[in-house]
Design a protein around this motif. Structure first.
Motif, PDB file in Angstrom:
ATOM      1  N   SER A  64       0.665  -1.215   0.061  1.00 26.77           N
ATOM      2  CA  SER A  64       0.044   0.238   0.053  1.00 26.77           C
ATOM      3  C   SER A  64       0.820   1.453   0.066  1.00 26.77           C
ATOM      4  O   SER A  64       0.256   2.491  -0.027  1.00 26.77           O
ATOM      5  CB  SER A  64      -0.852   0.224   1.253  1.00 26.77           C
ATOM      6  OG  SER A  64      -0.002   0.234   2.451  1.00 26.77           O
ATOM      7  N   MET A  65       2.164   1.091   0.185  1.00 26.79           N
ATOM      8  CA  MET A  65       3.199   2.262   0.187  1.00 26.79           C
ATOM      9  C   MET A  65       2.672   3.234  -1.234  1.00 26.79           C
ATOM     10  O   MET A  65       2.811   2.577  -2.209  1.00 26.79           O
ATOM     11  CB  MET A  65       4.376   1.814   0.220  1.00 26.79           C
ATOM     12  CG  MET A  65       4.601   1.370   1.459  1.00 26.79           C
ATOM     13  SD  MET A  65       6.550   0.806   1.556  1.00 26.79           S
ATOM     14  CE  MET A  65       7.545   2.112   1.206  1.00 26.79           C
ATOM     15  N   PRO A  66       2.782   4.514  -1.035  1.00 28.33           N
ATOM     16  CA  PRO A  66       2.411   5.258  -2.288  1.00 28.33           C
ATOM     17  C   PRO A  66       4.110   5.724  -2.970  1.00 28.33           C
ATOM     18  O   PRO A  66       3.944   6.253  -3.985  1.00 28.33           O
ATOM     19  CB  PRO A  66       2.128   6.583  -1.541  1.00 28.33           C
ATOM     20  CG  PRO A  66       2.753   6.716  -0.183  1.00 28.33           C
ATOM     21  CD  PRO A  66       2.741   5.239   0.349  1.00 28.33           C
ATOM     22  N   MET A  67       4.945   5.160  -2.326  1.00 33.22           N
ATOM     23  CA  MET A  67       6.453   5.290  -3.077  1.00 33.22           C
ATOM     24  C   MET A  67       6.942   3.707  -3.090  1.00 33.22           C
ATOM     25  O   MET A  67       6.444   2.750  -2.573  1.00 33.22           O
ATOM     26  CB  MET A  67       7.429   5.960  -2.252  1.00 33.22           C
ATOM     27  CG  MET A  67       7.982   5.510  -0.987  1.00 33.22           C
ATOM     28  SD  MET A  67       6.683   5.609   0.669  1.00 33.22           S
ATOM     29  CE  MET A  67       6.623   7.324   0.684  1.00 33.22           C
ATOM     30  N   GLN A  68       7.900   3.482  -3.765  1.00 35.74           N
ATOM     31  CA  GLN A  68       8.523   2.397  -4.176  1.00 35.74           C
ATOM     32  C   GLN A  68       9.293   1.861  -2.945  1.00 35.74           C
ATOM     33  O   GLN A  68      10.122   2.769  -2.348  1.00 35.74           O
ATOM     34  CB  GLN A  68       9.676   2.331  -5.313  1.00 35.74           C
ATOM     35  CG  GLN A  68       9.193   2.455  -6.890  1.00 35.74           C
ATOM     36  CD  GLN A  68       8.585   1.054  -7.074  1.00 35.74           C
ATOM     37  OE1 GLN A  68       7.012   0.896  -7.119  1.00 35.74           O
ATOM     38  NE2 GLN A  68       9.234  -0.016  -7.305  1.00 35.74           N
ATOM     39  N   PRO A  69       9.318   0.684  -2.390  1.00 41.15           N
ATOM     40  CA  PRO A  69       9.741   0.100  -1.194  1.00 41.15           C
ATOM     41  C   PRO A  69      11.235   0.086  -1.659  1.00 41.15           C
ATOM     42  O   PRO A  69      11.523  -0.201  -2.651  1.00 41.15           O
ATOM     43  CB  PRO A  69       9.333  -1.042  -0.844  1.00 41.15           C
ATOM     44  CG  PRO A  69       7.995  -1.388  -1.814  1.00 41.15           C
ATOM     45  CD  PRO A  69       8.219  -0.371  -2.834  1.00 41.15           C
ATOM     46  N   ASN A  70      12.215   0.265  -0.524  1.00 40.56           N
ATOM     47  CA  ASN A  70      13.559   0.292  -0.939  1.00 40.56           C
ATOM     48  C   ASN A  70      14.091  -1.224  -0.242  1.00 40.56           C
ATOM     49  O   ASN A  70      13.405  -1.779   0.335  1.00 40.56           O
ATOM     50  CB  ASN A  70      14.345   1.332  -0.482  1.00 40.56           C
ATOM     51  CG  ASN A  70      14.128   1.823   0.932  1.00 40.56           C
ATOM     52  OD1 ASN A  70      13.847   0.739   1.684  1.00 40.56           O
ATOM     53  ND2 ASN A  70      14.709   2.795   1.580  1.00 40.56           N
ATOM     54  N   THR A  71      15.540  -1.174  -0.266  1.00 38.84           N
ATOM     55  CA  THR A  71      15.858  -2.455   0.336  1.00 38.84           C
ATOM     56  C   THR A  71      15.701  -2.541   1.859  1.00 38.84           C
ATOM     57  O   THR A  71      15.776  -3.549   2.400  1.00 38.84           O
ATOM     58  CB  THR A  71      17.414  -2.558   0.146  1.00 38.84           C
ATOM     59  OG1 THR A  71      18.264  -1.287   0.449  1.00 38.84           O
ATOM     60  CG2 THR A  71      17.664  -2.723  -1.291  1.00 38.84           C
ATOM     61  N   ILE A  72      15.817  -1.322   2.398  1.00 41.16           N
ATOM     62  CA  ILE A  72      15.534  -1.496   4.184  1.00 41.16           C
ATOM     63  C   ILE A  72      13.947  -1.979   4.275  1.00 41.16           C
ATOM     64  O   ILE A  72      14.144  -2.999   5.097  1.00 41.16           O
ATOM     65  CB  ILE A  72      15.508  -0.207   4.467  1.00 41.16           C
ATOM     66  CG1 ILE A  72      16.966   0.516   4.407  1.00 41.16           C
ATOM     67  CG2 ILE A  72      15.255   0.037   6.044  1.00 41.16           C
ATOM     68  CD1 ILE A  72      18.259  -0.005   4.807  1.00 41.16           C
ATOM     69  N   VAL A  73      13.092  -1.619   3.658  1.00 40.70           N
ATOM     70  CA  VAL A  73      11.831  -2.107   3.636  1.00 40.70           C
ATOM     71  C   VAL A  73      11.757  -3.574   3.517  1.00 40.70           C
ATOM     72  O   VAL A  73      11.270  -4.457   4.321  1.00 40.70           O
ATOM     73  CB  VAL A  73      10.800  -1.241   2.895  1.00 40.70           C
ATOM     74  CG1 VAL A  73       9.449  -1.813   2.980  1.00 40.70           C
ATOM     75  CG2 VAL A  73      10.834   0.157   3.295  1.00 40.70           C
TER      76      VAL A  73
END
Length: 182
Positions: free
Chosen positions: A95-104
């Motif tokens: 549901s994130m409005p941005m691209q998840p990164n490696t941390i997520v």
């Protein structure tokens, strides 16, 4: 100063103290910023304060009008994942409005290892390898997750894939060095 103290409490697993400090800050009329919420969410994560973390995330958006950044989502995925709420963490990522990164994705993968969920771990590892194909650590972690689940065929598959990629990389590097030396 407030942020530094909350981050210190977070680093030492003192979630309740970080929450008390946050409430004291609020009572004194000091408006928290996005760094404040990273610190206090991190503290909730390390102390297992899931309900408090969710409440703070909502308060950040609806009371203080701060738009969550990828770091805040990373804290929430870590919070939910550590508590074993893996499906909820995955739903939050989607549901994130941005691209998840490696941390997520890494927070989800680590939680999958802890809570022995190889199926969701595969999803996280695929995403991580797409973001960082050169990082073999994700494959090693997946191999360990499969081994813990007695999925030995998958362990062999991951190791073979790593070996094949390493051989291909070595051939590419040799060809490149030959071209440069000619």
């Amino acid at each position: 100063m407030w942020n530094a103290m909350m981050t210190g409490f977070a680093m030492h697993g003192c979630g309740k103290q970080a929450l008390e400090l946050f409430e004291q800050m609020d009572r004194q009329g000091v408006k928290p910023n996005d760094i404040t919420f990273i610190g206090v969410l991190h503290a909730c994560s390390h102390a297992g304060l899931v309900a408090d973390g969710k409440w703070l995330f909502e308060k950040m958006v609806h009371v203080y009008g701060l738009a969550p950044k990828v770091e805040h989502y990373g804290c929430m995925v870590d919070l939910l994942g550590r508590a074993g709420n893996l499906d909820e963490a995955h739903k939050l990522i989607k549901s994130m409005p941005m691209q998840p990164n490696t941390i997520v994705w890494g927070a989800l993968l680590a939680a999958c290892k802890i809570h022995k969920n190889p199926n969701l771990a595969e999803v996280a590892a695929r995403e991580l390898l797409e973001l960082e194909p050169q990082n073999c650590g994700y494959n090693i972690l997946m191999s360990n997750i499969y081994a813990a689940s007695n999925r030995w065929n998958e362990v062999d598959g991951v190791r073979k894939s790593m070996k094949d990629r390493n051989q291909e990389r070595t051939r590419t590097e040799l060809n490149r060095s030959k071209r440069l030396s000619s």
